[in-house]
Design an enzyme around this catalytic site. Structure first.
Site, PDB file in Angstrom:
ATOM      1  N   ASP A  14      43.912  30.427  42.268  1.00  8.99           N
ATOM      2  CA  ASP A  14      42.647  30.746  41.592  1.00  8.99           C
ATOM      3  C   ASP A  14      41.547  29.760  41.985  1.00  8.99           C
ATOM      4  OD1 ASP A  14      44.447  32.455  40.195  1.00  8.99           O
ATOM      5  OD2 ASP A  14      44.740  30.930  38.661  1.00  8.99           O
ATOM      6  N   ASN A 157      46.057  46.260  31.402  1.00  7.79           N
ATOM      7  CA  ASN A 157      46.096  44.838  31.058  1.00  7.79           C
ATOM      8  C   ASN A 157      44.730  44.199  30.922  1.00  7.79           C
ATOM      9  OD1 ASN A 157      48.589  45.589  32.879  1.00  7.79           O
ATOM     10  ND2 ASN A 157      49.247  43.992  31.472  1.00  7.79           N
ATOM     11  N   GLU A 194      40.711  41.724  37.403  1.00 19.02           N
ATOM     12  CA  GLU A 194      40.538  40.350  36.929  1.00 19.02           C
ATOM     13  C   GLU A 194      39.888  39.508  38.016  1.00 19.02           C
ATOM     14  OE1 GLU A 194      44.532  39.014  36.056  1.00 19.02           O
ATOM     15  OE2 GLU A 194      44.923  38.461  38.142  1.00 19.02           O
ATOM     16  N   HIS A 258      42.225  36.521  43.719  1.00 20.90           N
ATOM     17  CA  HIS A 258      41.569  35.597  42.793  1.00 20.90           C
ATOM     18  C   HIS A 258      40.621  34.666  43.554  1.00 20.90           C
ATOM     19  CE1 HIS A 258      41.365  34.206  38.570  1.00 20.90           C
ATOM     20  NE2 HIS A 258      40.505  33.432  39.213  1.00 20.90           N
ATOM     21  N   ARG A 291      51.113  29.601  45.773  1.00 21.31           N
ATOM     22  CA  ARG A 291      49.884  30.319  46.085  1.00 21.31           C
ATOM     23  C   ARG A 291      48.903  29.257  46.577  1.00 21.31           C
ATOM     24  NH1 ARG A 291      48.551  33.616  40.729  1.00 21.31           N
ATOM     25  NH2 ARG A 291      49.260  31.663  39.802  1.00 21.31           N
TER      26      ARG A 291
END
Length: 316
Positions: A14, A157, A194, A258, A291
């Site tokens: 992120d 979600n 998101e 992200h 990640r």
């Protein structure tokens, strides 16, 4: 076109890079999800080896005591703000599910790495549900708040919402929903929109976002609107029916997403994102630490649309 080592920074998901007064600031989720760190450097490359300064740690109890996710650093009216999502132990223990809410920290000192950070509390929205991944930007003379949240009456979600701000930790007026998961590529594993990020180019405002589960299905979608159109009218927004940045099996880059955007000193737009270089994840993908943060120059087509290409192969 500039290229960077890949991964750029390891084990940072992120990722968010702020370019401010000639310096670069980096903040991201850490694998332990227990603290907020900031790095600063005079160049993008310098962020790789810059000191990691912990500016806040989660408390032992309370609404911000678990799973600190997706922080962003912003400078607003001479003060610094970090937006992030967090949950609490009771939610994980009793409900066995994520119950994140959004929070803000403020630093009035000149230097966000050495200054004092004050908790401004939860950023409240019209419904008290799972909410995360907030960003903020100025457009048409107003400051806007953009985030992902679960709607009580919509399957899935999280959807994307936009609202004007009264101040850096308070919303003003009614939010509007800009996008919800509807295409197949947004609904793999989970129904997710998101991680929104804002990019201005030409006569358009773009919002990239991430969709589906956080494994190899994770990918990026794109919204855009004319700069002069009212962003509070969902009908003014356009949505790509296809994802714009996806897993590359050829380059062994899985689940890119992200993202945020920054710029080189020459004004080139840079896509900042995370991806894994393997698919064999043991257990919950959320707790896999690999990640890694990666950078990629954005190419602009003649029609004014961005071309993110495919995730670059590892070079490191």
């Amino acid at each position: 076109m500039q290229t960077w080592p890949n991964p750029f920074i390891e084990q940072r998901a992120d990722p968010y890079i702020l370019r401010h007064e000639g310096e670069y600031y980096f903040i991201a989720s850490v694998p332990e999800y227990d603290r907020l760190e900031i790095r600063r450097a005079e160049s993008l490359d310098g962020l790789r080896s810059a000191e990691q300064v912990v500016v806040w740690r989660k408390p032992e109890t309370g609404p911000m005591s678990e799973l600190i996710w997706a922080p962003e650093l912003h400078c607003i009216d001479g003060k610094w703000y970090i937006y992030f999502a967090a949950t609490h132990t009771q939610a994980l223990d009793k409900l066995g599910m994520f119950q994140h809410r959004m929070f803000a920290l403020e630093c009035s000192d000149n230097d966000p790495l050495t200054g004092t950070w004050v908790e401004k509390g939860q950023i409240t929205t019209p419904f008290d549900t799972f909410a995360l991944d907030a960003t903020t930007f100025v457009h048409q003379g107003k400051r806007w708040y953009l985030w992902a949240q679960k709607a009580p009456d919509i399957a899935g979600n999280s959807n994307l919402y936009l609202c004007e701000m009264e101040n850096p930790w308070t919303l003003k007026g009614e939010p509007v929903m800009l996008s919800k998961p509807e295409y197949d590529w947004e609904c793999r594993g989970f129904w997710v929109n998101e991680g929104p990020a804002v990019l201005f180019h030409g006569d358009r405002l773009f919002i990239s976002y991430s969709a589906s589960a956080t494994d190899e299905n994770y990918c990026m979608g794109l919204l855009w609107i004319d700069l002069n159109a009212d962003p509070r009218n969902p009908a003014n927004w356009h949505k790509s029916p296809q994802p714009v940045f996806t897993t590359s099996y050829e380059n062994r880059q899985y689940g890119p997403g992200h993202n945020s955007f920054t710029q080189t000193p020459d004004g080139e737009d840079v896509l900042v994102y995370h991806a894994r270089n393997y698919t064999e994840i043991e257990g919950d993908p959320l707790y896999d630490p690999n990640r890694h943060t990666r950078l990629k120059t954005v190419v602009w087509k003649e029609n004014g649309m961005p071309d993110f290409g495919i995730p670059s192969a590892d070079t490191v």
